[in-house]
Design an enzyme around this catalytic site. Structure first.
Site, PDB file in Angstrom:
ATOM      1  CG  ASN A  69       3.209  -0.139 -10.693  1.00  0.00           C
ATOM      2  OD1 ASN A  69       4.245  -0.259 -11.325  1.00  0.00           O
ATOM      3  ND2 ASN A  69       3.183  -0.070  -9.368  1.00  0.00           N
ATOM      4  CB  CYS A 124       8.585  -0.007  -8.164  1.00  0.00           C
ATOM      5  SG  CYS A 124       7.139  -1.024  -7.947  1.00  0.00           S
ATOM      6  CG  HIS A 148       7.368   3.563 -10.049  1.00  0.00           C
ATOM      7  ND1 HIS A 148       7.067   2.723 -11.097  1.00  0.00           N
ATOM      8  CD2 HIS A 148       6.817   3.001  -8.941  1.00  0.00           C
ATOM      9  CE1 HIS A 148       6.371   1.696 -10.636  1.00  0.00           C
ATOM     10  NE2 HIS A 148       6.195   1.846  -9.329  1.00  0.00           N
TER      11      HIS A 148
HETATM   12  O1  UT7 Z   1       4.722   0.324  -7.269  1.00  0.00           O
HETATM   13  C1  UT7 Z   1       5.043  -0.053  -5.976  1.00  0.00           C
HETATM   14  C2  UT7 Z   1       4.523   0.894  -5.035  1.00  0.00           C
HETATM   15  N1  UT7 Z   1       3.114   0.716  -4.902  1.00  0.00           N
HETATM   16  C3  UT7 Z   1       2.399   1.701  -4.443  1.00  0.00           C
HETATM   17  O2  UT7 Z   1       2.923   2.756  -4.225  1.00  0.00           O
HETATM   18  C4  UT7 Z   1       0.931   1.455  -4.189  1.00  0.00           C
HETATM   19  C5  UT7 Z   1       0.531   2.196  -2.957  1.00  0.00           C
HETATM   20  N2  UT7 Z   1      -0.821   1.895  -2.509  1.00  0.00           N
HETATM   21  C6  UT7 Z   1      -1.926   2.260  -3.206  1.00  0.00           C
HETATM   22  O3  UT7 Z   1      -1.801   2.789  -4.290  1.00  0.00           O
HETATM   23  C7  UT7 Z   1      -3.278   2.044  -2.580  1.00  0.00           C
HETATM   24  O4  UT7 Z   1      -3.108   1.575  -1.265  1.00  0.00           O
HETATM   25  C8  UT7 Z   1      -4.189   1.053  -3.367  1.00  0.00           C
HETATM   26  C9  UT7 Z   1      -4.639   1.719  -4.651  1.00  0.00           C
HETATM   27  C10 UT7 Z   1      -3.437  -0.218  -3.665  1.00  0.00           C
HETATM   28  C11 UT7 Z   1      -5.430   0.673  -2.563  1.00  0.00           C
HETATM   29  O5  UT7 Z   1      -6.127   1.848  -2.182  1.00  0.00           O
HETATM   30  P1  UT7 Z   1      -6.573   2.024  -0.656  1.00  0.00           P
HETATM   31  O6  UT7 Z   1      -7.287   3.298  -0.604  1.00  0.00           O
HETATM   32  O7  UT7 Z   1      -5.353   1.886   0.185  1.00  0.00           O
HETATM   33  O8  UT7 Z   1      -7.597   0.833  -0.469  1.00  0.00           O
HETATM   34  P2  UT7 Z   1      -7.596  -0.354   0.602  1.00  0.00           P
HETATM   35  O9  UT7 Z   1      -6.667  -1.442   0.189  1.00  0.00           O
HETATM   36  O10 UT7 Z   1      -7.440   0.202   1.973  1.00  0.00           O
HETATM   37  O11 UT7 Z   1      -9.070  -0.866   0.450  1.00  0.00           O
HETATM   38  C12 UT7 Z   1     -10.209  -0.027   0.726  1.00  0.00           C
HETATM   39  C13 UT7 Z   1     -11.466  -0.791   0.379  1.00  0.00           C
HETATM   40  C14 UT7 Z   1     -11.507  -2.175   1.003  1.00  0.00           C
HETATM   41  O12 UT7 Z   1     -12.871  -2.456   1.300  1.00  0.00           O
HETATM   42  P3  UT7 Z   1     -13.426  -2.293   2.809  1.00  0.00           P
HETATM   43  O13 UT7 Z   1     -12.600  -3.188   3.640  1.00  0.00           O
HETATM   44  O14 UT7 Z   1     -13.235  -0.842   3.128  1.00  0.00           O
HETATM   45  O15 UT7 Z   1     -14.854  -2.695   2.663  1.00  0.00           O
HETATM   46  C15 UT7 Z   1     -11.066  -3.083  -0.118  1.00  0.00           C
HETATM   47  O16 UT7 Z   1     -11.568  -4.398   0.014  1.00  0.00           O
HETATM   48  O17 UT7 Z   1     -11.513  -1.002  -1.046  1.00  0.00           O
HETATM   49  C16 UT7 Z   1     -11.660  -2.400  -1.310  1.00  0.00           C
HETATM   50  N3  UT7 Z   1     -10.934  -2.696  -2.544  1.00  0.00           N
HETATM   51  C17 UT7 Z   1     -11.498  -2.635  -3.764  1.00  0.00           C
HETATM   52  N4  UT7 Z   1     -12.745  -2.358  -4.165  1.00  0.00           N
HETATM   53  C18 UT7 Z   1     -12.989  -2.380  -5.484  1.00  0.00           C
HETATM   54  C19 UT7 Z   1      -9.622  -3.027  -2.688  1.00  0.00           C
HETATM   55  N5  UT7 Z   1      -9.332  -3.201  -3.985  1.00  0.00           N
HETATM   56  C20 UT7 Z   1     -10.482  -2.968  -4.677  1.00  0.00           C
HETATM   57  C21 UT7 Z   1     -10.796  -2.987  -6.041  1.00  0.00           C
HETATM   58  N6  UT7 Z   1     -12.072  -2.692  -6.397  1.00  0.00           N
HETATM   59  N7  UT7 Z   1      -9.893  -3.272  -6.984  1.00  0.00           N
END
Ligand code: UT7
Length: 335
Positions: free
Chosen positions: A292, A115, A262
Site C-alpha cells: 500500500n 490514501c 486504491h
Molecule cells: O490504506 C488505508 C486503508 N487501510 C486498510 O484498508 C487496511 C484495512 N485492514 C486490513 O487490511 C486488515 O485489518 C489487516 C491486514 C491490517 C490485518 O488483518 P486482520 O485480519 O484484521 O488481523 P488482526 O490485526 O485482527 O490480527 C489478527 C492476528 C493477531 O494475532 P492474535 O491476537 O489473533 O493472536 C495479530 O497479532 O494476526 C496477528 N498479526 C500478524 N501475524 C503475522 C498481525 N499482523 C501480523 C503479521 N504477521 N504481520
C-alpha cells in the site's frame, strides 16, 4: 467551462525489493499470513544509501509524466503534491518539486489526505482547469513509508502493508466534450481520525508531552491502525463512492470498463469486484508487488495499467480510494 484530461502518466518505485520473507529479519511474521490477509508478496522500500526521498521520487515520476505528455517543465502552470510522508514537517513536497525541476515560480499546493490523497489532488486540479485558471497541472502522489514504520513484531500489523513509491499525472485543458474527468466526489468523517493515525510529530501537546513523560512505550511517532475497523469502513465507503460517481453521470455498473481501486488490501478490492460484478480484466491490482503506497497507489496503478494496455481510448475508468481521516472519494473518467 473547460474539461480536464490526463495527457501524461509516470511512476517511479525504488529498486530495493523487500519480500515477505525478508521481513522475518525484523519481526515475527510469515509470507503465508501476509499473502492470505492482504495479497501482498513484496514491496519496495527506499535503500537509505540512495538519494530517494518522497520529493525525489515525486520528481522522477513527474519527469516521465511531463515527457509523455509531450510538454516541458516550463509548460506546467501549477503543482499539486499529495503525501502523508513529506521529507520535512514543513514546507511540503510541492515546493521541493518546483525547485528540483527548476520550474518558474508557479504555485505549489500540498494535499494531506493519506490514501485518498491522489483522488483529492486530481479533484483540486480538475477545478482549476475547469475554471480556466490553469492549463497544465502536474499532480503527484509520493510516499516514503519505510522511513517511519515500526519494523518490529509490535508494529507488524501496519509495517508489513506499506511500501514506497511515486506516481504523477499531467492534467490538461481539453475542449473535447465527454472526455477526460467527468466528475470527482470527495468525503470525510473525522470522528474516526484516531483509528488510522500518526500522532507525532505534531503541535498541540505532542512535543512537550513526549519530552516530559519520556515513556518508552509511547510510540505515537509510529502509525497506528485499528485494522478490522478500517477494513469494515473501507468496503462500505469504496462502494458508496463508486455508486455516487456512476449516478452523477447517469451510468450503471455495467458501464465500467476499468476500476482502479486504491491498493489498500487485495481482499477489499476483491470484495468490491464481486459486489459490482466486474471481471478480472476490469479491476487493476498491483498491491502484490508494491504493498500500500497510500497517496501514490492509485496513480502508480493507473500508470501501470495504461503501460500494459489494460484500457483504451473511450473506456470508462473509475478511480476510488478510502483511508485515514477517514477520507474517501472517486473519480469518473472517460479515457
Ligand atoms: O490504506 C488505508 C486503508 N487501510 C486498510 O484498508 C487496511 C484495512 N485492514 C486490513 O487490511 C486488515 O485489518 C489487516 C491486514 C491490517 C490485518 O488483518 P486482520 O485480519 O484484521 O488481523 P488482526 O490485526 O485482527 O490480527 C489478527 C492476528 C493477531 O494475532 P492474535 O491476537 O489473533 O493472536 C495479530 O497479532 O494476526 C496477528 N498479526 C500478524 N501475524 C503475522 C498481525 N499482523 C501480523 C503479521 N504477521 N504481520
Amino acid at each position: 467551462m473547460y474539461n480536464s484530461k490526463i495527457i501524461g502518466l509516470g511512476y517511479y518505485v525504488p529498486d530495493n525489493i523487500v519480500t515477505n520473507d525478508d521481513l522475518k529479519e525484523f519481526m515475527e511474521t510469515s509470507d503465508e499470513w501476509i499473502q492470505e490477509r492482504t495479497g501482498i508478496k513484496e514491496r519496495r522500500w527506499i535503500d537509505p544509501k540512495t538519494e530517494d526521498t518522497t520529493a525525489v521520487m515525486g520528481v522522477k515520476a513527474a519527469k516521465v509524466a511531463i515527457k509523455r505528455a509531450g510538454l516541458t517543465k516550463d509548460d506546467i502552470d501549477f503543482i499539486v503534491f499529495a503525501t502523508l510522508s513529506p521529507d520535512m514537517y514543513f514546507p511540503g513536497g510541492g515546493v521541493q518539486v518546483q525547485d528540483m525541476l527548476d520550474m518558474p515560480t508557479i504555485g505549489a499546493l500540498d494535499v494531506r489526505n493519506q490514501c485518498s490523497g491522489f483522488i483529492y489532488a486530481i479533484s483540486v486540479a480538475d477545478q482549476f482547469i475547469k475554471t480556466g485558471m490553469y492549463k497544465n497541472i502536474l499532480v503527484i502522489g509520493s510516499e516514503n513509508h519505510s522511513g517511519g514504520l515500526e519494523k518490529s513484531t509490535r508494529g507488524r500489523n501496519v509495517s508489513v502493508i506499506f511500501g514506497d513509491g511515486a506516481g504523477a499525472a499531467v492534467l490538461s485543458r481539453s475542449e473535447e466534450a465527454g472526455k477526460g474527468i467527468l466528475s470527482t466526489h470527495l468525503h470525510s468523517e473525522g470522528k474516526h481520525a484516531k483509528e488510522l493515525v500518526l500522532e507525532g510529530p505534531s503541535t498541540g501537546r505532542w512535543v512537550p508531552d513526549i519530552l516530559e513523560k519520556n515513556d518508552p512505550d509511547d510510540v505515537s511517532y509510529y502509525p497506528y491502525m485499528n485494522g478490522q475497523f478500517v477494513f469494515k469502513h473501507a468496503v462500505t465507503r469504496f462502494s458508496e463512492a463508486i455508486v455516487e460517481g456512476l449516478e452523477a453521470n447517469n451510468l450503471q455498473k455495467e458501464d465500467i470498463d476499468m476500476l482502479i481501486p486504491h491498493q489498500a488490501n487485495l481482499r477489499i478490492a476483491q470484495f468490491i469486484q464481486r459486489k459490482f460484478k466486474l471481471s478480472d480484466n476490469q479491476v487493476f491490482n498491483n498491491i502484490q508487488k508494491y504493498g500500500n503506497t497510500t497517496a501514490a497507489s492509485v496513480i502508480i496503478a493507473l500508470t501501470e495499467a495504461w503501460e500494459n494496455d489494460k484500457f483504451k481510448e473511450g473506456d470508462l475508468l473509475v478511480l476510488a480510494a478510502f483511508g485515514s481521516g477517514f477520507t474517501w472519494g472517486s473519480v469518473i473518467m472517460r479515457w
